[in-house]
Motif scaffolding. Structure first.
Motif, short mmCIF file in Angstrom:
data_model
loop_
_atom_site.label_atom_id
_atom_site.label_comp_id
_atom_site.label_asym_id
_atom_site.label_seq_id
_atom_site.Cartn_x
_atom_site.Cartn_y
_atom_site.Cartn_z
N TRP A 54 0.83 -1.21 0.00
CA TRP A 54 0.00 0.00 0.00
C TRP A 54 0.86 1.26 0.00
O TRP A 54 0.46 2.27 -0.57
CB TRP A 54 -0.98 -0.03 1.16
CG TRP A 54 -1.86 -1.23 1.04
CD1 TRP A 54 -2.01 -2.24 1.95
CD2 TRP A 54 -2.66 -1.60 -0.09
NE1 TRP A 54 -2.85 -3.20 1.45
CE2 TRP A 54 -3.27 -2.84 0.20
CE3 TRP A 54 -2.92 -1.02 -1.33
CZ2 TRP A 54 -4.12 -3.49 -0.69
CZ3 TRP A 54 -3.77 -1.67 -2.22
CH2 TRP A 54 -4.36 -2.88 -1.89
N VAL A 55 2.03 1.19 0.61
CA VAL A 55 2.95 2.32 0.56
C VAL A 55 3.41 2.54 -0.88
O VAL A 55 3.40 3.66 -1.39
CB VAL A 55 4.15 2.11 1.51
CG1 VAL A 55 5.21 3.16 1.28
CG2 VAL A 55 3.68 2.10 2.96
N ILE A 56 3.79 1.45 -1.55
CA ILE A 56 4.25 1.53 -2.94
C ILE A 56 3.16 2.11 -3.83
O ILE A 56 3.39 3.03 -4.61
CB ILE A 56 4.71 0.15 -3.45
CG1 ILE A 56 5.99 -0.28 -2.74
CG2 ILE A 56 4.89 0.16 -4.97
CD1 ILE A 56 6.37 -1.73 -2.97
N ARG A 57 1.96 1.58 -3.70
CA ARG A 57 0.86 1.99 -4.59
C ARG A 57 0.25 3.33 -4.19
O ARG A 57 0.10 4.22 -5.03
CB ARG A 57 -0.23 0.91 -4.61
CG ARG A 57 0.21 -0.37 -5.32
CD ARG A 57 -0.92 -1.38 -5.36
NE ARG A 57 -2.08 -0.87 -6.09
CZ ARG A 57 -2.21 -0.89 -7.42
NH1 ARG A 57 -1.23 -1.37 -8.17
NH2 ARG A 57 -3.30 -0.42 -8.00
N ASP A 58 -0.13 3.47 -2.92
CA ASP A 58 -0.91 4.63 -2.50
C ASP A 58 -0.06 5.84 -2.14
O ASP A 58 -0.46 6.98 -2.40
CB ASP A 58 -1.80 4.28 -1.31
CG ASP A 58 -2.86 3.24 -1.67
OD1 ASP A 58 -3.11 3.02 -2.86
OD2 ASP A 58 -3.43 2.64 -0.73
N ASN A 59 1.07 5.61 -1.50
CA ASN A 59 1.88 6.75 -1.06
C ASN A 59 2.90 7.18 -2.11
O ASN A 59 3.17 8.36 -2.25
CB ASN A 59 2.59 6.43 0.25
CG ASN A 59 1.61 6.19 1.37
OD1 ASN A 59 1.12 5.08 1.55
ND2 ASN A 59 1.29 7.22 2.13
N VAL A 60 3.49 6.22 -2.80
CA VAL A 60 4.51 6.53 -3.80
C VAL A 60 3.91 6.65 -5.20
O VAL A 60 4.43 7.36 -6.05
CB VAL A 60 5.65 5.49 -3.76
CG1 VAL A 60 6.73 5.78 -4.79
CG2 VAL A 60 6.27 5.44 -2.36
N GLY A 61 2.79 5.98 -5.45
CA GLY A 61 2.10 6.10 -6.73
C GLY A 61 2.58 5.17 -7.82
O GLY A 61 2.30 5.38 -8.99
N LEU A 62 3.30 4.12 -7.44
CA LEU A 62 3.75 3.12 -8.41
C LEU A 62 2.73 1.98 -8.43
O LEU A 62 2.59 1.25 -7.45
CB LEU A 62 5.14 2.59 -8.03
CG LEU A 62 6.24 3.64 -8.01
CD1 LEU A 62 7.53 3.05 -7.46
CD2 LEU A 62 6.46 4.21 -9.41
N THR A 63 2.04 1.82 -9.53
CA THR A 63 0.93 0.86 -9.57
C THR A 63 1.23 -0.43 -10.32
O THR A 63 0.34 -1.25 -10.53
CB THR A 63 -0.31 1.53 -10.18
OG1 THR A 63 0.02 2.02 -11.49
CG2 THR A 63 -0.80 2.67 -9.30
N GLY A 64 2.48 -0.65 -10.69
CA GLY A 64 2.84 -1.90 -11.36
C GLY A 64 2.77 -3.10 -10.43
O GLY A 64 2.48 -4.21 -10.86
N THR A 65 3.04 -2.90 -9.17
CA THR A 65 2.94 -3.95 -8.16
C THR A 65 1.47 -4.10 -7.82
O THR A 65 0.82 -3.13 -7.45
CB THR A 65 3.77 -3.58 -6.92
OG1 THR A 65 5.11 -3.32 -7.32
CG2 THR A 65 3.77 -4.71 -5.91
N LYS A 66 0.94 -5.30 -7.95
CA LYS A 66 -0.51 -5.51 -7.85
C LYS A 66 -0.92 -6.16 -6.53
O LYS A 66 -0.18 -6.93 -5.93
CB LYS A 66 -1.00 -6.41 -8.99
CG LYS A 66 -0.66 -5.92 -10.37
CD LYS A 66 -1.31 -4.60 -10.68
CE LYS A 66 -1.04 -4.16 -12.09
NZ LYS A 66 -1.35 -2.78 -12.32
N TYR A 67 -2.15 -5.87 -6.13
CA TYR A 67 -2.81 -6.56 -5.02
C TYR A 67 -3.52 -7.76 -5.63
O TYR A 67 -4.30 -7.62 -6.57
CB TYR A 67 -3.83 -5.66 -4.33
CG TYR A 67 -4.64 -6.40 -3.29
CD1 TYR A 67 -4.11 -6.61 -2.03
CD2 TYR A 67 -5.88 -6.90 -3.59
CE1 TYR A 67 -4.83 -7.30 -1.07
CE2 TYR A 67 -6.62 -7.59 -2.65
CZ TYR A 67 -6.09 -7.80 -1.39
OH TYR A 67 -6.80 -8.48 -0.45
N GLY A 68 -3.23 -8.94 -5.09
CA GLY A 68 -3.90 -10.14 -5.58
C GLY A 68 -4.76 -10.78 -4.51
O GLY A 68 -5.98 -10.77 -4.57
#
Length: 150
Positions: free
Chosen positions: A23-37
Motif C-alpha cells: 500500500w505504501v508503494i501503490r498509494d503513497n509513492v504512486g507506483l501501480t505496477g505492483t498488484k494486489y492479488g
C-alpha cells in the motif's frame, strides 16, 4: 516517519509501522505496477525485491520491516532504458494473458535467475510459486529458460 528507497528514489512515508509495503508503494509513492492479488502472500502478484531479503510478497510485509532498505518494483527493473532479460523473454514468449500477475511473476523470476543463473525445471517448480489464473505456466517456463540463456 519511515524512510524508504524505492527504485533509487528516497521517500519519507507518513504511515503506521504495520502498513503493508504494497500500500505504501501503490498509494503513497504512486507506483501501480505492483498488484494486489490475495492479501495473504500466496499469489505473488505483489512481489518486489528488497535488498537483503530477495523477492518478497509486499502485501503482508510491514513497512517497518523494510525501513532503510532498498526496494525495487517492476518499474525499476529495467536499467538505463533497456528491459531486463526476463522482461525481454516475457515479450518474446508471449507470456501475458490478462497480465495481472505478470509484474510479480517477472520480479520472482528475476530474483531466481540472480540466485541461480541456470535453473532446472525442478528449481523453477520449487522457487516460482506465483499463481497465474490464466494458466500461462508453460510460457513462463519457456521464458525463464530463454532468459537464463541470455
Amino acid at each position: 516517519m519511515p524512510r524508504l528507497t524505492i527504485n533509487g528514489q528516497a521517500h519519507n512515508i507518513d504511515v503506521e509501522p504495520d502498513t503493508p509495503l504494497l500500500w505504501v508503494i501503490r498509494d503513497n509513492v504512486g507506483l501501480t505496477g505492483t498488484k494486489y492479488g490475495c492479501g495473504i502472500a500466496q499469489c505473488g502478484a505483489c512481489t518486489v525485491h528488497v535488498d537483503g531479503m530477495g523477492a518478497v510478497r509486499s502485501c503482508s510485509l510491514p513497512v517497518s520491516a523494510v525501513e532503510g532498505k532498498t526496494i525495487t518494483t517492476i518499474e525499476g527493473l529495467a536499467q538505463n532504458g533497456a528491459l531486463h532479460k526476463v522482461q525481454q523473454a516475457w515479450i518474446a514468449n508471449e507470456v501475458p494473458q490478462c497480465g495481472y500477475c505478470q509484474s510479480g511473476m517477472i520480479m520472482a523470476v528475476a530474483q531466481l535467475l540472480k540466485d541461480n543463473p541456470k535453473p532446472t525445471d525442478a528449481d523453477i517448480d520449487r522457487e516460482i510459486t506465483n499463481i497465474c489464473r490464466c494458466g500461462s505456466f508453460q510460457q513462463v517456463r519457456e521464458a525463464i529458460h530463454q532468459a537464463a540463456k541470455a
